[in-house]
Write an enzyme that holds these catalytic residues in place. Structure first.
Site: not given
Ligand SMILES: *[C@@H]1O[C@H](CO)[C@@H](O)[C@H](O)[C@H]1NC(C)=O
Ligand SMILES: *[C@@H]1O[C@H](CO)[C@@H](O)[C@H](O)[C@H]1NC(C)=O
Ligand SMILES: *[C@@H]1O[C@H](CO)[C@@H](O)[C@H](O)[C@H]1NC(C)=O
Ligand SMILES: *[C@@H]1O[C@H](CO)[C@@H](O)[C@H](O)[C@H]1NC(C)=O
Ligand SMILES: [Ca+2]
Length: 467
Positions: A317, A407
């Site tokens: 991320e 995720e």
């Protein structure tokens, strides 16, 4: 993952070009759609038709388009919007069901972004735009029947020329299922075991977090991470292993009540400056970065010695900016990735890794010579196929890299994945407050997903090493 960014579906939306012999694109003006808490305005010039819709400020404000389809079919959705208040996000809800998130980059004028794909049913369909971050203008949408996806063209070799046989065995197996099946996955062994108890099936893939091997956590905490042992346990029962690393900053932790030491991977919990640290190799903080990478190398080496190939997903991320490794923009993040790659593969000679990247934007991409598998983290409720992010990653990797939903908050429904041709390699649901939270995943939906023929579970992948 974590807390405040339930909407981590990061994307820099790219505009689509519609190439078609006959024009089958249909256009719908926002000002003619159904407004709820929103309003038509004309103050910003350049709109089509008689205006645009704005006023997305309350969470439930929305704009609903009614769209007819002559049968069930997949369409490319395109959105003309203006981002005059900066970068924003909208939630796109199809037929009161699956929700996807679309990023609206900041603009001064009206511009077009891809809204991904929508699966329309025969007859009337609704496409809602719901506030999310709000503060954007919508002019119109278009829908165009989607062209069938071209065959994937996945690179047969790993980027590390010294990748070992175990890494290749995994990579070869992954290629054999890619586009045909999806691997079920779960963050943390304990939550994988929870699924076994609740659902009666075990995830094929378990992701573990190296967070507690970060030297700046080790110095504070009395306990010892079991991530390596957990990974070996799952490997020994025939499973596939992934590793991520919430890297606690090497130094500069505020360690206050508001920002305790164990939050030290967050940008807001440290003043560690990755750009400054990487600017000069004689800098003390550069040395601390190497110290941390070397500590992680010790753990990866234990997995290599145990014969465990690893889908390794560092600096996840990054493009979100909420972790210190992404806090100074794309260049330092890519530089850190390059250092990590060199240090682990060349200096430490670690060969069991399949290297994953976990941002979507082109400017953040470290390069096809150092990345084996692309991925995104998508926190959107409703079990949708996440086709927007999937298609963006197809573009990022020119369809030469497999793509994983590394995720997710909600596990995707397999029927939707198949019809959208969103060929995610695996999905892995985050642990506490997602996998065990009915707002994100009910046990009944998990049972449906885990028992679906398209979804591979631990029992179904046995012997993958030799397939
Ligand atoms: C196709 O139709 C759309 C919507 O009506 C319109 O915006 C677009 O300009 C048309 N394209 C061509 C090539 O005619
Ligand atoms: C969606 O929900 C609204 C009310 O919340 C309802 O009026 C509408 O008919 C529903 N649409 C579909 C396609 O089910
Ligand atoms: C390790 O210690 C931290 C903080 O003291 C605690 O939050 C965490 O649950 C512990 N982890 C394990 C695996 O015991
Ligand atoms: C290293 O990082 C710490 C924490 O951000 C900072 O206080 C220190 O000044 C840095 N050292 C150097 C030499 O830049
Ligand atoms: Ca308009």
């Amino acid at each position: 993952m974590l807390g405040s960014y339930l909407v981590a579906a990061l994307a820099s939306a790219a505009s689509i070009s519609i190439v078609s012999c006959q024009n089958t694109t249909q256009k719908f003006e926002a000002e003619d759609a159904v407004l709820s808490g929103t309003e038509v305005d004309t103050a910003t010039p350049g709109f089509s038709g008689t205006g645009y819709v704005t006023g997305f400020d309350e969470a439930t404000d929305k704009l609903t388009f009614h769209v007819e389809s002559s049968g069930q079919a997949l369409y490319d959705l395109s959105i003309r919007y203006a981002g005059i208040y900066g970068e924003k996000r909208t939630s796109v809800v199809l037929n009161n069901g699956s929700t996807s998130e679309v990023l609206f980059p900041a603009t001064d004028v009206f511009a077009t972004v891809s809204g991904g794909q929508v699966l329309l049913e025969e007859g009337d369909n609704t496409i809602d735009f719901v506030t999310n971050w709000g503060w954007y203008l919508i002019d119109y949408i278009t829908i165009t029947p989607s062209a069938p996806r071209a065959p994937h063209d996945i690179t047969s070799t790993l980027v590390n020329p010294n990748a070992n046989d175990n890494a290749y065995a995994l990579y070869t197996y992954l290629q054999s299922i890619y586009g045909k099946k999806i691997l079920s996955g779960q963050q943390d062994l304990s939550w994988a075991d929870w699924i076994t108890a609740q659902v009666g099936k075990t995830p094929a893939l378990v992701s573990v977090d190296f967070i507690d091997y970060s030297p700046s956590r080790v110095e504070f905490q009395g306990n010892v991470s079991t991530a390596v042992e957990d990974a070996i346990t799952h490997h020994e029962r025939g499973g596939i292993v992934s590793v991520l690393w919430h890297w606690n900053a090497p130094a500069g932790l505020y360690n206050t009540d508001a920002e305790p030491w164990w939050s030290g991977f967050y940008t807001e919990a440290t003043d560690f400056d990755v750009a400054a640290a990487l600017a000069d190799t004689t800098n003390a903080n550069y040395t601390l970065i190497l110290r941390d990478i070397d500590a992680i190398a010790v753990q990866l080496k234990r997995l290599e010695d145990a014969g465990v190939p690893v889908l390794f997903r560092p600096l996840h991320e990054a493009e979100g900016g909420w972790f210190w490794w992404g806090a100074q923009g794309a260049e330092p993040a890519k530089k850190l990735y390059a250092l990590l790659y060199d240090r682990l593969t060349e200096y430490h000679g670690i060969g069991n890794l399949i290297w994953m990247w976990n941002s979507i934007a082109q400017e953040w991409y470290p390069g096809s010579d150092v990345v084996d598998v692309l991925s995104a983290d998508v926190y959107a409720q409703g079990h949708g196929p996440m086709s927007t992010q999937y298609n963006q990653l197809i573009d990022l990797g020119a369809d030469k890299k497999m793509i994983a939903a590394a995720e997710v908050g909600s596990a995707p429904l397999p029927d939707l994945l198949e019809v959208y041709e969103a060929d995610w390699l695996y999905f892995a649901v985050w642990g506490d407050s997602f996998i065990n939270n009915a707002e994100w995943n009910t046990v009944d939906v998990l049972k449906e997903i885990y028992n679906h023929e398209y979804v591979l579970t631990l029992d179904e992948i046995q012997g993958w090493e030799t397939q």
